[in-house]
Design a protein around this motif. Sequence first.
Motif, short mmCIF file in Angstrom:
data_model
loop_
_atom_site.label_atom_id
_atom_site.label_comp_id
_atom_site.label_asym_id
_atom_site.label_seq_id
_atom_site.Cartn_x
_atom_site.Cartn_y
_atom_site.Cartn_z
N THR A 186 0.64 -0.93 -0.48
CA THR A 186 0.08 -0.44 0.15
C THR A 186 0.76 1.44 -0.07
O THR A 186 1.91 1.63 0.67
N LEU A 187 0.24 2.41 -0.96
CA LEU A 187 1.32 3.52 -0.85
C LEU A 187 0.09 4.73 -1.18
O LEU A 187 -0.50 4.10 -1.56
N VAL A 188 0.88 5.56 -0.56
CA VAL A 188 -0.05 6.92 -0.07
C VAL A 188 0.88 7.77 -1.07
O VAL A 188 1.64 8.87 -0.06
N PRO A 189 1.27 8.17 -2.18
CA PRO A 189 2.52 8.56 -2.88
C PRO A 189 1.82 10.63 -2.26
O PRO A 189 3.49 11.02 -1.78
N VAL A 190 0.70 11.14 -2.64
CA VAL A 190 0.37 12.24 -1.91
C VAL A 190 -0.96 12.11 -1.21
O VAL A 190 -2.06 11.19 -1.51
N ASN A 191 -0.47 13.52 0.26
CA ASN A 191 -1.94 12.97 1.19
C ASN A 191 -2.03 14.83 1.71
O ASN A 191 -1.56 15.03 2.22
N THR A 192 -3.14 15.88 0.90
CA THR A 192 -3.43 16.57 1.76
C THR A 192 -4.80 16.97 1.69
O THR A 192 -5.20 16.28 1.59
N SER A 193 -4.76 17.99 2.08
CA SER A 193 -6.14 18.16 2.40
C SER A 193 -6.64 18.25 1.18
O SER A 193 -8.18 18.36 1.31
N ALA A 194 -6.30 18.87 0.00
CA ALA A 194 -7.97 18.70 -0.83
C ALA A 194 -7.13 17.47 -1.72
O ALA A 194 -8.43 17.13 -2.68
N PHE A 195 -6.24 16.83 -2.15
CA PHE A 195 -6.15 15.67 -2.49
C PHE A 195 -5.46 14.68 -2.29
O PHE A 195 -4.44 14.72 -1.60
#
Length: 459
Positions: A186-195
């Motif tokens: 499992t990878l979460v490359p991008v995790n921001t408030s909007a995306f």
Amino acid sequence: LVQGYASAQLDYKKWLTLNITGRNERTSTLAKGQNSFFYPSVSLGWIVNESLNWNPSWLDYLKIRTSYAQVGNDASPYSLATYYSSTTLNGSIQGQTLNFPFNGLAGSRLTRPLGNVNLKPEQITSYEGGIETWLFRNRIGLDVSVYKNESRNQILPVSIPTSTGYSSFTTNAGLIVNKGIEAILTLVPVNTSAFRWSAVLNFSHNQSMVHSLTGEGSMISLMSTNGGTQVIMEGQPFSVIYGRALSTNAEGKTVIDDRATINGVPNTNYGFPIPEATPSVIGDPNPLWNAGLRNTFTYKNFTLSFLFDNRYKFDIYNSTQAQMVSNGVSKLTENRYDQIVFEGAGLTSGKPNDIKVVPGETWYRSTINYGAMYVEKDLWWIRLRDLNVSYSLPKSVLDRLKLSELELTFTGRNLLLFTNYSGPDPDVNLRGGFTNGFGSDFFNYPTTKSYGVSLHASF
């Protein structure tokens, strides 16, 4: 079915857990003396980082686990005996009209499945070990398991010749072992408030082997179509394809009959391939691996998710093609009245074949008996298994509507297929749930492509 169940759970400081279970079942679908069976399980889990007070900034979680378990299964109802069922008959033989029931009297006949009073309970013993970890604030997760499953006395329906008066027979299959590895990354490359973008890759590799079979035979037929039969055979993987092949020499070249006469009589097979006299294993439908990759993109209230799955290096007996060739409706038979030269080496000369022949109807009709000609090897597929697009109403709108959630989703399934298989779909299972055999395609319907929409509301 009467059963008893007991379990115990032991916990030490929340980082070491031990689970023990035991179940005993007594069933009416097996004969007395065989109808009571017990199966236990034990599992142990150790959260390493908590037990050692090991908390580096990059490590969130590390667990090691192991387990041993047994599972018992009984037979389907009415598997022990051969029963009668009501029947009717209408027809005529040599001018004599036959009607049944006769004079209003009801009649019965034996059912087609042949009963087996000697059935034993199926027992599956599983050994598993694994590790699970999360890293970098849960941005990377890895779960890996290795396993070994031993299936003893597996209960299987097998096809038998209809000349016996029956169509199938349920029996125990001896010892079949499956071992392999399963992994989820499992990878979460991008995790921001909007995306947010998350990806989950799963991978599995399984090896099956039939170690022994119950009874006198060393092979059990699961299903058959034209020149290919799915069998359980000692020393082979589960459900290998069994049939006749064309003879080959030491170099792997097809042997061509170059004898113009045999004992002074013209040889009708002159210039044609020579088939093997006895059948053998001609294919293995078990893949080297299965894999899947799901990507999920979330931007504010929109979510896009899609799953690609992959199967690699497996064989299929294309019985559809075999039947079409035999019927003369396949493109492969377009040259049946042309002169051709079969590629191969002469039986007596060993030299490359240069004998010209006209294949004709006789040759193409005969090929339905040589299953190996229609086994397609080293197949693969990549499939877009599903695609989902969702929209969730924002909280400000939900509050005015007095809802806690409202989500609209559009879904598509089996939208794309990339494969080297010549048929419509390599994801085939000819007999469905009737038998455990697999790996034959006989005018099977391809996987259905579908579209849908759903609305999910919570109040």
